[in-house]
Design an enzyme around this catalytic site. Structure first.
Site, PDB file in Angstrom:
ATOM      1  N   THR A 125       4.566   1.596  -2.952  1.00 34.05           N
ATOM      2  CA  THR A 125       3.483   0.771  -2.383  1.00 34.05           C
ATOM      3  C   THR A 125       2.831   1.394  -1.143  1.00 34.05           C
ATOM      4  O   THR A 125       1.996   0.762  -0.507  1.00 34.05           O
ATOM      5  CB  THR A 125       3.986  -0.648  -2.028  1.00 34.05           C
ATOM      6  OG1 THR A 125       5.028  -0.539  -1.044  1.00 34.05           O
ATOM      7  CG2 THR A 125       4.511  -1.378  -3.259  1.00 34.05           C
ATOM      8  N   TYR A 133       4.133   0.277   6.076  1.00 39.08           N
ATOM      9  CA  TYR A 133       3.016   0.240   5.113  1.00 39.08           C
ATOM     10  C   TYR A 133       2.088  -0.947   5.373  1.00 39.08           C
ATOM     11  O   TYR A 133       0.989  -0.996   4.835  1.00 39.08           O
ATOM     12  CB  TYR A 133       3.512   0.165   3.660  1.00 39.08           C
ATOM     13  CG  TYR A 133       4.400   1.308   3.221  1.00 39.08           C
ATOM     14  CD1 TYR A 133       4.470   2.494   3.950  1.00 39.08           C
ATOM     15  CD2 TYR A 133       5.175   1.201   2.069  1.00 39.08           C
ATOM     16  CE1 TYR A 133       5.301   3.529   3.543  1.00 39.08           C
ATOM     17  CE2 TYR A 133       5.997   2.238   1.659  1.00 39.08           C
ATOM     18  CZ  TYR A 133       6.065   3.400   2.393  1.00 39.08           C
ATOM     19  OH  TYR A 133       6.881   4.417   1.986  1.00 39.08           O
ATOM     20  N   SER A 163      16.137   8.151   4.220  1.00 46.88           N
ATOM     21  CA  SER A 163      14.959   8.765   3.611  1.00 46.88           C
ATOM     22  C   SER A 163      14.550   9.956   4.470  1.00 46.88           C
ATOM     23  O   SER A 163      14.646   9.896   5.698  1.00 46.88           O
ATOM     24  CB  SER A 163      13.822   7.745   3.529  1.00 46.88           C
ATOM     25  OG  SER A 163      12.679   8.306   2.920  1.00 46.88           O
ATOM     26  N   TYR A 205      10.007  10.362  -3.984  1.00 56.57           N
ATOM     27  CA  TYR A 205       8.691   9.779  -3.675  1.00 56.57           C
ATOM     28  C   TYR A 205       7.612  10.854  -3.824  1.00 56.57           C
ATOM     29  O   TYR A 205       7.909  12.048  -3.892  1.00 56.57           O
ATOM     30  CB  TYR A 205       8.669   9.098  -2.309  1.00 56.57           C
ATOM     31  CG  TYR A 205       8.656   9.959  -1.064  1.00 56.57           C
ATOM     32  CD1 TYR A 205       7.539  10.700  -0.692  1.00 56.57           C
ATOM     33  CD2 TYR A 205       9.757   9.982  -0.201  1.00 56.57           C
ATOM     34  CE1 TYR A 205       7.512  11.455   0.470  1.00 56.57           C
ATOM     35  CE2 TYR A 205       9.743  10.740   0.970  1.00 56.57           C
ATOM     36  CZ  TYR A 205       8.614  11.474   1.293  1.00 56.57           C
ATOM     37  OH  TYR A 205       8.599  12.218   2.447  1.00 56.57           O
ATOM     38  N   PRO A 230       5.951  11.691  -6.491  1.00 52.36           N
ATOM     39  CA  PRO A 230       6.265  12.536  -7.655  1.00 52.36           C
ATOM     40  C   PRO A 230       5.025  13.180  -8.274  1.00 52.36           C
ATOM     41  O   PRO A 230       5.133  14.150  -9.014  1.00 52.36           O
ATOM     42  CB  PRO A 230       6.905  11.554  -8.639  1.00 52.36           C
ATOM     43  CG  PRO A 230       6.300  10.224  -8.282  1.00 52.36           C
ATOM     44  CD  PRO A 230       6.168  10.258  -6.781  1.00 52.36           C
ATOM     45  N   GLY A 246       2.636  14.320  -6.319  1.00 49.53           N
ATOM     46  CA  GLY A 246       2.084  15.161  -5.257  1.00 49.53           C
ATOM     47  C   GLY A 246       1.209  14.424  -4.265  1.00 49.53           C
ATOM     48  O   GLY A 246       0.480  15.033  -3.498  1.00 49.53           O
ATOM     49  N   LYS A 261       3.286   5.610  -7.075  1.00 53.82           N
ATOM     50  CA  LYS A 261       2.429   4.531  -6.569  1.00 53.82           C
ATOM     51  C   LYS A 261       1.151   4.483  -7.389  1.00 53.82           C
ATOM     52  O   LYS A 261       0.575   5.527  -7.700  1.00 53.82           O
ATOM     53  CB  LYS A 261       2.110   4.801  -5.093  1.00 53.82           C
ATOM     54  CG  LYS A 261       0.998   3.939  -4.518  1.00 53.82           C
ATOM     55  CD  LYS A 261      -0.310   4.698  -4.435  1.00 53.82           C
ATOM     56  CE  LYS A 261      -1.453   3.754  -4.153  1.00 53.82           C
ATOM     57  NZ  LYS A 261      -2.765   4.414  -4.107  1.00 53.82           N
ATOM     58  N   SER A 262       0.731   3.294  -7.749  1.00 56.09           N
ATOM     59  CA  SER A 262      -0.589   3.129  -8.351  1.00 56.09           C
ATOM     60  C   SER A 262      -1.045   1.696  -8.156  1.00 56.09           C
ATOM     61  O   SER A 262      -0.227   0.782  -8.089  1.00 56.09           O
ATOM     62  CB  SER A 262      -0.559   3.450  -9.845  1.00 56.09           C
ATOM     63  OG  SER A 262      -1.872   3.328 -10.370  1.00 56.09           O
ATOM     64  N   HIS A 320      -2.537   2.993 -15.240  1.00 58.41           N
ATOM     65  CA  HIS A 320      -1.548   3.951 -14.732  1.00 58.41           C
ATOM     66  C   HIS A 320      -0.200   3.270 -14.511  1.00 58.41           C
ATOM     67  O   HIS A 320       0.846   3.855 -14.780  1.00 58.41           O
ATOM     68  CB  HIS A 320      -2.017   4.579 -13.411  1.00 58.41           C
ATOM     69  CG  HIS A 320      -3.206   5.471 -13.554  1.00 58.41           C
ATOM     70  ND1 HIS A 320      -3.935   5.919 -12.478  1.00 58.41           N
ATOM     71  CD2 HIS A 320      -3.799   5.990 -14.655  1.00 58.41           C
ATOM     72  CE1 HIS A 320      -4.929   6.680 -12.909  1.00 58.41           C
ATOM     73  NE2 HIS A 320      -4.872   6.728 -14.230  1.00 58.41           N
TER      74      HIS A 320
END
Length: 316
Positions: free
Chosen positions: A20, A49, A160, A210, A212, A214, A263-264, A269
């Site tokens: 997200t 975020y 992370s 995360y 993935p 790019g 993320k999308s 997608h």
């Protein structure tokens, strides 16, 4: 075919989740609802975020509709670096929990290993533009986070953007009560993270990838940066399997037993990105993808690279 990775706590973390970061308020709510309808159960969030409230609304609406049960969801959030002091950590966590409208998190991560000066700014700087660091370290933050587990507010803890030396320091922390169950890091064909993944898995720590794809929509991309979604070899593999480039990039992680959080906010997608359990990349495909590594990073808090605990100077 398994669709989850088992954590050391015995919890099952779905291999594909919805990221997200950069999902604008006004779009993220619909994205999360669409993702639940498409079969996603793992949602990756973070205080920094600034959209957790909408994510929470989406989750609540879907629970009310009986489309999903809370216990079937795997909700992740992250503690930002300006909140490493215990009292501030508690406040930040409470805000995350109330924004997400939940009574517990499945996983709570330290977002970035360096502590930043507490205050209103997420990236505090002095008048010269130098980033202001904190005396509190990730080890201090961890102690506070362990209390959340003891109180039943968090099921598991993780990190992370940590390198293996930082994980080692955490594992060797005197009086450690709860070991990290995951390390969430950037990972794609140009940053395959083989040594770090091998290290984490050897310690019983799951890896979440995360960016993935790019992170093509990152705000600070330079025109000369490589574009992961345009790698000819990946296009070739995708055509062979009659899959999209994104599906191949996601499947690449799934086959390494690495969870992945594309993320999308685009409906097509979102649906496509989780349809990765009906094909298999060959050993040749996997080797070809791994051979593309160039240790190139799309993401990182590079303005703090001269400070202590910057994670990316080490090989892994």
């Amino acid at each position: 075919m398994t669709t989850f990775v088992k954590l050391r706590t015995k919890a099952k973390m779905p291999l594909v989740g919805l990221g997200t970061w950069k999902s604008p308020p006004g779009q993220v709510k619909e994205a999360v609802k669409a993702a639940i309808d498409a079969g996603y159960r793992h949602f990756d969030c973070a205080y920094v975020y600034q959209n957790e409230s909408e994510v929470g609304e989406a989750i609540q609406e879907k629970i009310k509709e009986k489309a999903v049960r809370r216990e079937d969801l795997f909700i992740v959030s992250k503690l930002w670096s300006t909140f490493f002091e215990k009292s501030l950590m508690k406040e930040a966590f409470q805000k995350t929990l109330s924004d997400l409208k939940l009574d517990y998190l499945d996983l709570y991560l330290i977002h970035w290993p360096q502590g930043l000066q507490a205050g209103k700014e997420f990236l505090p700087k002095d008048s010269q533009g130098k980033v202001l660091m904190s005396k509190s370290t990730f080890l201090d933050a961890w102690e506070g986070m362990e209390e959340l587990v003891d109180q039943g507010l968090v099921k598991a803890l993780g990190v992370s953007n940590f390198n293996h030396f930082q994980i080692e320091r955490l594992l060797n922390k005197p009086g450690l009560k709860h070991k990290p169950v995951t390390n969430q890091v950037e990972c794609h064909p140009y940053l395959t993270q083989e040594k770090l993944i091998q290290y984490c898995h050897s310690k019983g720590i799951a890896v979440i990838a995360y960016s993935p794809l790019g992170s093509p929509d990152r705000p600070y991309a330079k025109p000369e940066d490589p574009v992961v979604l345009e790698i000819p070899k990946i296009k070739e593999i995708a055509a062979k399997h009659k899959k999209t480039i994104a599906q191949v990039l996601i499947r690449f992680h799934v086959q390494r037993n690495v969870a992945v959080i594309p993320k999308s906010v685009t409906l097509s997608h979102i649906k496509e990105n989780i349809q990765v359990f009906d094909f298999q990349l060959s050993e040749e495909d996997m080797a070809a993808i791994l051979s593309l590594n160039r240790n190139w990073r799309a993401c990182g808090l590079f303005v703090t690279s001269d400070e202590e605990d910057f994670p990316f100077h080490e090989e892994y």
